[in-house]
Write a protein that holds these residues in place. Structure first.
Motif, PDB file in Angstrom:
ATOM      1  N   SER A 310       0.817  -1.218   0.000  1.00  0.00           N
ATOM      2  CA  SER A 310       0.000   0.000   0.000  1.00  0.00           C
ATOM      3  C   SER A 310       0.848   1.265   0.000  1.00  0.00           C
ATOM      4  O   SER A 310       0.377   2.315  -0.418  1.00  0.00           O
ATOM      5  CB  SER A 310      -0.931  -0.010   1.214  1.00  0.00           C
ATOM      6  OG  SER A 310      -0.165  -0.018   2.397  1.00  0.00           O
ATOM      7  N   CYS A 312       3.816   1.420  -1.553  1.00  0.00           N
ATOM      8  CA  CYS A 312       4.821   1.246  -2.606  1.00  0.00           C
ATOM      9  C   CYS A 312       4.503   2.128  -3.801  1.00  0.00           C
ATOM     10  O   CYS A 312       3.345   2.231  -4.204  1.00  0.00           O
ATOM     11  CB  CYS A 312       4.815  -0.178  -3.162  1.00  0.00           C
ATOM     12  SG  CYS A 312       5.072  -1.412  -1.933  1.00  0.00           S
ATOM     13  N   THR A 314       6.862   1.596  -6.439  1.00  0.00           N
ATOM     14  CA  THR A 314       7.795   0.953  -7.379  1.00  0.00           C
ATOM     15  C   THR A 314       7.205   0.865  -8.793  1.00  0.00           C
ATOM     16  O   THR A 314       7.858   1.221  -9.775  1.00  0.00           O
ATOM     17  CB  THR A 314       8.147  -0.469  -6.882  1.00  0.00           C
ATOM     18  OG1 THR A 314       8.807  -0.331  -5.636  1.00  0.00           O
ATOM     19  CG2 THR A 314       9.053  -1.198  -7.851  1.00  0.00           C
ATOM     20  N   ASP A 345       3.554 -11.188   0.209  1.00  0.00           N
ATOM     21  CA  ASP A 345       3.904  -9.941   0.898  1.00  0.00           C
ATOM     22  C   ASP A 345       3.336  -8.722   0.186  1.00  0.00           C
ATOM     23  O   ASP A 345       3.749  -8.383  -0.916  1.00  0.00           O
ATOM     24  CB  ASP A 345       5.442  -9.859   0.971  1.00  0.00           C
ATOM     25  CG  ASP A 345       5.917  -8.541   1.545  1.00  0.00           C
ATOM     26  OD1 ASP A 345       5.107  -7.826   2.151  1.00  0.00           O
ATOM     27  OD2 ASP A 345       7.116  -8.236   1.389  1.00  0.00           O
ATOM     28  N   GLY A 347      -0.192  -5.774  -0.220  1.00  0.00           N
ATOM     29  CA  GLY A 347      -1.479  -5.693  -0.910  1.00  0.00           C
ATOM     30  C   GLY A 347      -2.622  -6.380  -0.194  1.00  0.00           C
ATOM     31  O   GLY A 347      -3.711  -6.523  -0.743  1.00  0.00           O
ATOM     32  N   GLY A 368       1.816  -4.964   6.066  1.00  0.00           N
ATOM     33  CA  GLY A 368       2.417  -3.748   6.603  1.00  0.00           C
ATOM     34  C   GLY A 368       1.357  -2.812   7.135  1.00  0.00           C
ATOM     35  O   GLY A 368       1.227  -2.584   8.339  1.00  0.00           O
ATOM     36  N   TYR A 392       2.855   5.571   8.760  1.00  0.00           N
ATOM     37  CA  TYR A 392       3.234   4.382   8.000  1.00  0.00           C
ATOM     38  C   TYR A 392       4.161   4.835   6.879  1.00  0.00           C
ATOM     39  O   TYR A 392       3.762   5.645   6.042  1.00  0.00           O
ATOM     40  CB  TYR A 392       1.986   3.689   7.445  1.00  0.00           C
ATOM     41  CG  TYR A 392       2.297   2.408   6.693  1.00  0.00           C
ATOM     42  CD1 TYR A 392       3.215   1.487   7.179  1.00  0.00           C
ATOM     43  CD2 TYR A 392       1.647   2.096   5.490  1.00  0.00           C
ATOM     44  CE1 TYR A 392       3.495   0.315   6.501  1.00  0.00           C
ATOM     45  CE2 TYR A 392       1.907   0.922   4.809  1.00  0.00           C
ATOM     46  CZ  TYR A 392       2.841   0.039   5.317  1.00  0.00           C
ATOM     47  OH  TYR A 392       3.120  -1.124   4.648  1.00  0.00           O
ATOM     48  N   SER A 395       9.333   1.402   3.050  1.00  0.00           N
ATOM     49  CA  SER A 395      10.757   1.215   3.372  1.00  0.00           C
ATOM     50  C   SER A 395      11.653   1.986   2.417  1.00  0.00           C
ATOM     51  O   SER A 395      12.777   2.330   2.753  1.00  0.00           O
ATOM     52  CB  SER A 395      11.129  -0.261   3.312  1.00  0.00           C
ATOM     53  OG  SER A 395      10.385  -0.962   4.246  1.00  0.00           O
ATOM     54  N   ALA A 396      11.173   2.231   1.208  1.00  0.00           N
ATOM     55  CA  ALA A 396      11.991   2.956   0.239  1.00  0.00           C
ATOM     56  C   ALA A 396      11.514   4.398   0.097  1.00  0.00           C
ATOM     57  O   ALA A 396      11.802   5.067  -0.890  1.00  0.00           O
ATOM     58  CB  ALA A 396      11.949   2.249  -1.107  1.00  0.00           C
ATOM     59  N   GLU A 423      10.847   4.902  -3.768  1.00  0.00           N
ATOM     60  CA  GLU A 423       9.885   3.972  -4.366  1.00  0.00           C
ATOM     61  C   GLU A 423       8.782   3.662  -3.366  1.00  0.00           C
ATOM     62  O   GLU A 423       8.221   2.559  -3.334  1.00  0.00           O
ATOM     63  CB  GLU A 423      10.591   2.674  -4.797  1.00  0.00           C
ATOM     64  CG  GLU A 423      11.467   2.854  -6.010  1.00  0.00           C
ATOM     65  CD  GLU A 423      12.158   1.570  -6.427  1.00  0.00           C
ATOM     66  OE1 GLU A 423      11.603   0.480  -6.229  1.00  0.00           O
ATOM     67  OE2 GLU A 423      13.280   1.664  -6.952  1.00  0.00           O
TER      68      GLU A 423
HETATM   69  P1  XMP Z   1       1.080  -3.525   2.663  1.00  0.00           P
HETATM   70  O1  XMP Z   1       0.186  -3.506   1.470  1.00  0.00           O
HETATM   71  O2  XMP Z   1       0.699  -4.542   3.663  1.00  0.00           O
HETATM   72  O3  XMP Z   1       2.521  -3.963   2.082  1.00  0.00           O
HETATM   73  O4  XMP Z   1       1.241  -2.158   3.237  1.00  0.00           O
HETATM   74  C1  XMP Z   1       3.654  -4.169   2.860  1.00  0.00           C
HETATM   75  C2  XMP Z   1       4.838  -4.512   1.979  1.00  0.00           C
HETATM   76  O5  XMP Z   1       5.152  -3.447   1.089  1.00  0.00           O
HETATM   77  C3  XMP Z   1       6.519  -3.560   0.691  1.00  0.00           C
HETATM   78  N1  XMP Z   1       7.141  -2.243   0.833  1.00  0.00           N
HETATM   79  C4  XMP Z   1       7.545  -1.448  -0.167  1.00  0.00           C
HETATM   80  N2  XMP Z   1       7.542  -1.635  -1.502  1.00  0.00           N
HETATM   81  N3  XMP Z   1       8.430   0.540  -1.800  1.00  0.00           N
HETATM   82  C5  XMP Z   1       7.999  -0.626  -2.318  1.00  0.00           C
HETATM   83  O6  XMP Z   1       7.984  -0.789  -3.529  1.00  0.00           O
HETATM   84  C6  XMP Z   1       8.469   0.804  -0.463  1.00  0.00           C
HETATM   85  O7  XMP Z   1       8.841   1.887  -0.016  1.00  0.00           O
HETATM   86  C7  XMP Z   1       7.996  -0.255   0.383  1.00  0.00           C
HETATM   87  N4  XMP Z   1       7.883  -0.363   1.730  1.00  0.00           N
HETATM   88  C8  XMP Z   1       7.347  -1.586   1.958  1.00  0.00           C
HETATM   89  C9  XMP Z   1       7.161  -4.580   1.592  1.00  0.00           C
HETATM   90  O8  XMP Z   1       7.312  -5.760   0.843  1.00  0.00           O
HETATM   91  C10 XMP Z   1       6.142  -4.710   2.706  1.00  0.00           C
HETATM   92  O9  XMP Z   1       6.204  -5.930   3.386  1.00  0.00           O
END
Ligand code: XMP
Length: 486
Positions: A310, A312, A314, A345, A347, A368, A392, A395-396, A423
């Motif tokens: 959510s 992301c 990327t 992992d 969505g 997440g 929230y 990570s990127a 990203e």
């Molecule tokens: P949800 O949908 O549960 O997803 O919030 C959590 C997962 O999102 C990934 N993640 C990222 N993917 N850029 C990305 O492309 C980011 O900044 C980022 N931060 C988290 C990661 O796999 C996490 O578990």
């Protein structure tokens, strides 16, 4: 071979594009549905719903809460090695029948040293008893919450505060005997002593009771809660892995956005070669080829999801990714032939998506957003216009953590500079109560979804699940419509 025809481009689906087809069901009550799933071939989680290894989701408090509920916490890596080790140790220590290395202070220490000790070791507030030992580690007494309550003078020696008439036992005592001894003496702590009077461990009534309070808890052979921790693929990753292994981590997570890369494969090989007994989860990937390469390199669990999260961006920023339902389905098909479980992992917005992820063949899921809003997630609760929120951060994203890290390295971090392109985004999300509240609502929906699929457990779900693809109209029909929700 380059593709020249659009009809050669396959269609890929997300969770919202499909529904589980209802099947004849043997399930009489959803309570009878067993959702346990394999994190690795040897680690089974009674609750296979895992909080994401993200800075705004999983540190020690979340990891403890989730392991007690039957899941596991995976500590994120956006901190120093020492900090990450502390989080792992806090989880491993919190609940164990015998605390092998109880917190101890020397008999020369004063009251003020307790606070310093707690800060130095990053102890949770709930840790409140300390053994007092002499220079050869022989037990002199114990200081508990009760002893400390009325004490004010920071200079007072702990030997003047401690209780020194103690009931002790030998390290061979079992849980039942310990319970009896503690009940008959009305004590909450039972130090274990070697023949020479040196400390061999400590048993607390709280730990004994807790082990009955959380019957689903994920534990190791010594009764300690399970915990995982993340490493990267560059810089200090091997040093970090070594420190985490020493701290007793149960699973390492190689955490990289593009897991189908030489960097990830080489890291995996290096880690497996050095610590063959430590299970390794690796990701993220989105294709069968990636699963094959990582499986061949020794992966024990593969994390699937490129861009569905959510927070992301990327797919928008780099134009790469695979819609998550297809990614999970295809990765599971390949993983089966290697006997490796798949973690879906990102969505997972609701229990329906979770049920679809499991139905697509995942053994565990990572969330997440859903856990970032919990009281156990790191970060402060924000109240705005009477409503509660938590932060929230992707990570990127250009998060505070990354800025802090760059500052520690003596440089400024700016988007687009130093090769860094965000990203992910930062956001506030609604406060969702405790991790247990989130787990309860997800588990309820997943069990019902499995019952609709005619499955009593994940194995049956994986075998029986059938899906239909739906249109935009179908999705609209799935949501409440033609009314005003109140
Ligand atoms: P949800 O949908 O549960 O997803 O919030 C959590 C997962 O999102 C990934 N993640 C990222 N993917 N850029 C990305 O492309 C980011 O900044 C980022 N931060 C988290 C990661 O796999 C996490 O578990």
């Amino acid at each position: 071979m380059p593709i020249t025809n659009t009809s050669d481009i396959p269609l890929a689906l997300s969770y919202d594009d499909v529904l589980i087809v209802p099947n004849r069901s043997p399930v009489k009550s959803r309570k009878d549905v067993d959702i346990s799933g394999r994190l690795t071939k040897d680690i089974i989680l009674k609750v296979p719903i895992i909080p994401a290894n993200m800075a705004s989701v999983c540190e020690k408090e979340m990891a403890i809460a989730m392991a007690r509920l039957g899941s596991i916490g995976l500590i994120h890596r956006f901190m120093t090695i020492e900090e990450e080790v502390e989080h792992v140790q806090a989880v491993k220590r919190i609940e164990q029948f015998v605390i092998e290395e109880p917190y101890s202070l020397p008999d020369t220490a004063k009251l003020k040293h307790i606070e310093e000790f707690k800060q130095k070791h990053g102890l949770l507030e709930e840790v409140g008893s300390f053994l007092i030992v002499d220079s050869s580690r022989k037990l002199r007494g114990i200081v508990t919450h009760r002893d400390l309550q009325l004490e004010q003078d920071p200079e007072k020696p702990l030997t003047k505060i401690m209780t020194s008439k103690l009931v002790t036992a030998s390290p061979e005592i079992n849980m039942e005997e310990a319970m009896k001894l503690m009940t008959s003496h009305k004590i909450e702590k039972l130090p274990l002593l070697n023949d020479d009077g040196t400390v061999a461990g400590l048993i607390t009534m709280r730990d004994i009771l807790q082990s009955t309070q959380f019957p689903d808890a994920s534990k190791d052979k010594q009764g300690k809660l399970l915990v995982g921790a993340s490493i990267g693929v560059m810089g200090d990753y091997l040093e970090r892995a070594e420190a985490l292994v020493k701290a007793g981590v149960d699973i390492l997570v190689i955490d990289i956005a593009h897991g189908h890369s030489d960097l990830a494969i080489n890291t995996l090989r290096a880690v497996k070669q050095k610590w063959p007994a430590i299970p390794v989860m690796v990701g993220n990937v989105a294709t069968a080829e990636a699963v094959k390469d990582l499986a061949m390199a020794g992966a024990d669990c593969i994390k699937v999801g490129v861009g569905p999260g959510s927070a992301c961006t990327t797919r928008i920023v780099v134009g790469a990714g695979v819609p998550q339902f297809t990614a999970v389905l295809e990765c599971v098909a390949e993983a089966k032939s290697h006997g490796i479980p798949i973690n879906a992992d990102g969505g997972i917005e609701n229990s329906g998506n979770a049920a679809k992820a499991f139905a697509a063949g995942a053994d565990t899921i990572l969330c997440g957003n859903l856990f970032a809003g919990c009281e156990e997630s790191p970060g402060k609760l924000i109240t705005k216009h009477g409503k509660r929120f938590k932060l929230y951060r992707g990570s990127a994203s250009i998060s505070n953590n990354m800025i802090r890290k760059a500052r520690a390295e003596g440089r400024k971090l700016e988007e687009g500079v130093d090769g860094y392109t965000a990203e992910g985004v930062e956001s506030v999300i609604p406060f969702r109560g405790s991790a247990q509240d989130v787990v309860n609502s997800l588990v309820g929906g997943i069990r019902s979804g499995m019952s609709y699929a005619g499955a009593r457990n994940l194995k049956e779900l994986h075998e029986k699940a059938r899906f239909v693809r739906i249109t935009d109209k179908g999705l609209k029909e799935s949501h409440p419509h033609d009314l005003t929700v109140i």
